[in-house]
Motif scaffolding. Structure first.
Motif, PDB file in Angstrom:
ATOM      1  N   UNK A  12      -6.772  58.106 -25.159  1.00  0.00           N
ATOM      2  CA  UNK A  12      -6.818  56.902 -24.335  1.00  0.00           C
ATOM      3  C   UNK A  12      -6.432  55.665 -25.111  1.00  0.00           C
ATOM      4  N   UNK A  13      -6.894  55.565 -26.358  1.00  0.00           N
ATOM      5  CA  UNK A  13      -6.562  54.397 -27.176  1.00  0.00           C
ATOM      6  C   UNK A  13      -5.074  54.354 -27.486  1.00  0.00           C
ATOM      7  N   UNK A  14      -4.481  55.503 -27.786  1.00  0.00           N
ATOM      8  CA  UNK A  14      -3.045  55.558 -28.057  1.00  0.00           C
ATOM      9  C   UNK A  14      -2.264  55.179 -26.806  1.00  0.00           C
ATOM     10  N   UNK A  15      -2.696  55.686 -25.651  1.00  0.00           N
ATOM     11  CA  UNK A  15      -2.025  55.352 -24.388  1.00  0.00           C
ATOM     12  C   UNK A  15      -2.125  53.869 -24.097  1.00  0.00           C
ATOM     13  N   UNK A  16      -3.276  53.282 -24.322  1.00  0.00           N
ATOM     14  CA  UNK A  16      -3.466  51.862 -24.051  1.00  0.00           C
ATOM     15  C   UNK A  16      -2.614  51.011 -24.981  1.00  0.00           C
ATOM     16  N   UNK A  17      -2.431  51.446 -26.226  1.00  0.00           N
ATOM     17  CA  UNK A  17      -1.600  50.660 -27.133  1.00  0.00           C
ATOM     18  C   UNK A  17      -0.156  50.674 -26.662  1.00  0.00           C
ATOM     19  N   UNK A  18       0.272  51.732 -26.002  1.00  0.00           N
ATOM     20  CA  UNK A  18       1.610  51.771 -25.425  1.00  0.00           C
ATOM     21  C   UNK A  18       1.760  50.767 -24.297  1.00  0.00           C
ATOM     22  N   UNK A  19       0.702  50.598 -23.494  1.00  0.00           N
ATOM     23  CA  UNK A  19       0.750  49.631 -22.406  1.00  0.00           C
ATOM     24  C   UNK A  19       0.789  48.207 -22.931  1.00  0.00           C
ATOM     25  N   UNK A  20       0.072  47.942 -24.008  1.00  0.00           N
ATOM     26  CA  UNK A  20       0.028  46.572 -24.515  1.00  0.00           C
ATOM     27  C   UNK A  20       1.392  46.126 -25.020  1.00  0.00           C
ATOM     28  N   UNK A  21       2.247  47.058 -25.382  1.00  0.00           N
ATOM     29  CA  UNK A  21       3.596  46.702 -25.825  1.00  0.00           C
ATOM     30  C   UNK A  21       4.434  46.188 -24.661  1.00  0.00           C
ATOM     31  N   UNK A  22       4.054  46.508 -23.425  1.00  0.00           N
ATOM     32  CA  UNK A  22       4.783  46.045 -22.251  1.00  0.00           C
ATOM     33  C   UNK A  22       4.404  44.627 -21.852  1.00  0.00           C
ATOM     34  N   UNK A  23       3.360  44.074 -22.460  1.00  0.00           N
ATOM     35  CA  UNK A  23       2.905  42.749 -22.081  1.00  0.00           C
ATOM     36  C   UNK A  23       3.983  41.711 -22.357  1.00  0.00           C
ATOM     37  N   UNK A  24       4.038  40.726 -21.499  1.00  0.00           N
ATOM     38  CA  UNK A  24       5.018  39.658 -21.614  1.00  0.00           C
ATOM     39  C   UNK A  24       4.382  38.427 -22.240  1.00  0.00           C
ATOM     40  N   UNK A  25       5.205  37.576 -22.797  1.00  0.00           N
ATOM     41  CA  UNK A  25       4.737  36.309 -23.325  1.00  0.00           C
ATOM     42  C   UNK A  25       5.002  35.232 -22.291  1.00  0.00           C
ATOM     43  N   UNK A  26       3.934  34.621 -21.819  1.00  0.00           N
ATOM     44  CA  UNK A  26       4.026  33.476 -20.916  1.00  0.00           C
ATOM     45  C   UNK A  26       3.779  32.234 -21.750  1.00  0.00           C
ATOM     46  N   UNK A  27       4.800  31.444 -21.931  1.00  0.00           N
ATOM     47  CA  UNK A  27       4.677  30.221 -22.719  1.00  0.00           C
ATOM     48  C   UNK A  27       4.047  29.122 -21.879  1.00  0.00           C
ATOM     49  N   UNK A  28       3.333  28.228 -22.536  1.00  0.00           N
ATOM     50  CA  UNK A  28       2.812  27.036 -21.871  1.00  0.00           C
ATOM     51  C   UNK A  28       3.479  25.775 -22.419  1.00  0.00           C
ATOM     52  N   UNK A  29       4.145  25.902 -23.548  1.00  0.00           N
ATOM     53  CA  UNK A  29       4.854  24.783 -24.177  1.00  0.00           C
ATOM     54  C   UNK A  29       6.331  24.865 -23.792  1.00  0.00           C
ATOM     55  N   UNK A  30       6.769  23.965 -22.923  1.00  0.00           N
ATOM     56  CA  UNK A  30       8.139  23.997 -22.420  1.00  0.00           C
ATOM     57  C   UNK A  30       9.166  23.794 -23.536  1.00  0.00           C
TER      58      UNK A  30
END
Length: 156
Positions: A12-30
């Motif tokens: 489960x931990x290995x699978x979850x680390x794969x999902x976290x790589x799909x996360x996007x970066x949402x910037x707040x500083x234009x």
């Protein structure tokens, strides 16, 4: 038995680390997002939201912006900027000022609103945002929303 449970936990931990790589970066500083977009030659997606009070914003988040289809699309196509107008969540004063300036500049009157812009630097070094188009909530989930987005940014 303990070994089997441990194996499931590790899997489960290995699978979850794969999902976290799909996360996007949402910037707040234009300004930071602008520089990244120029460097990567990508348009900017500006998401005007009321994250802690706007029902349609939350619906857009759940039905589109957090889906794997959107994440896959956005990762290669745009630089993401969240321009939030919360009512209860604390926010840095500089971010508030930036967000209100952009809201005024783009004449945003309701939430959620998404603008796609092309960042441009003038020969004098000034920053411009060329509007490509805008959208908001689109019925039909990520597939329908991405059809609209692709028409705006001319990505097929």
């Amino acid at each position: 038995m303990k070994k089997i449970v441990l194996l499931f936990i590790l899997t489960g931990m290995v699978s979850m680390s794969g999902f976290s790589q799909e996360e996007l970066t949402w910037h707040t500083d234009m300004n930071k997002a602008f520089d990244i977009a120029v460097k990567e030659n990508k348009p900017i997606l500006m998401f005007f939201t009321g994250s802690d009070w706007c029902g349609w914003c939350k619906r857009l988040q759940n039905e589109v912006l957090t889906t794997s289809d959107f994440k896959k699309w956005a990762k290669d196509k745009v630089v993401l900027v969240e321009l939030d107008f919360p009512r209860r969540t604390p926010q840095e004063e500089s971010i508030k000022i930036q967000n209100y300036q952009l809201q005024s500049m783009f004449n945003v009157r309701g939430y959620p609103t998404i603008f796609f812009v092309d960042p441009e630097k003038t020969p004098e070094g000034k920053k411009n945002l060329k509007t490509l188009g805008s959208t908001g909530y689109v019925r039909g989930g990520a597939e329908k929303w991405l059809e609209v987005a692709n028409k705006i940014v001319n990505v097929n």
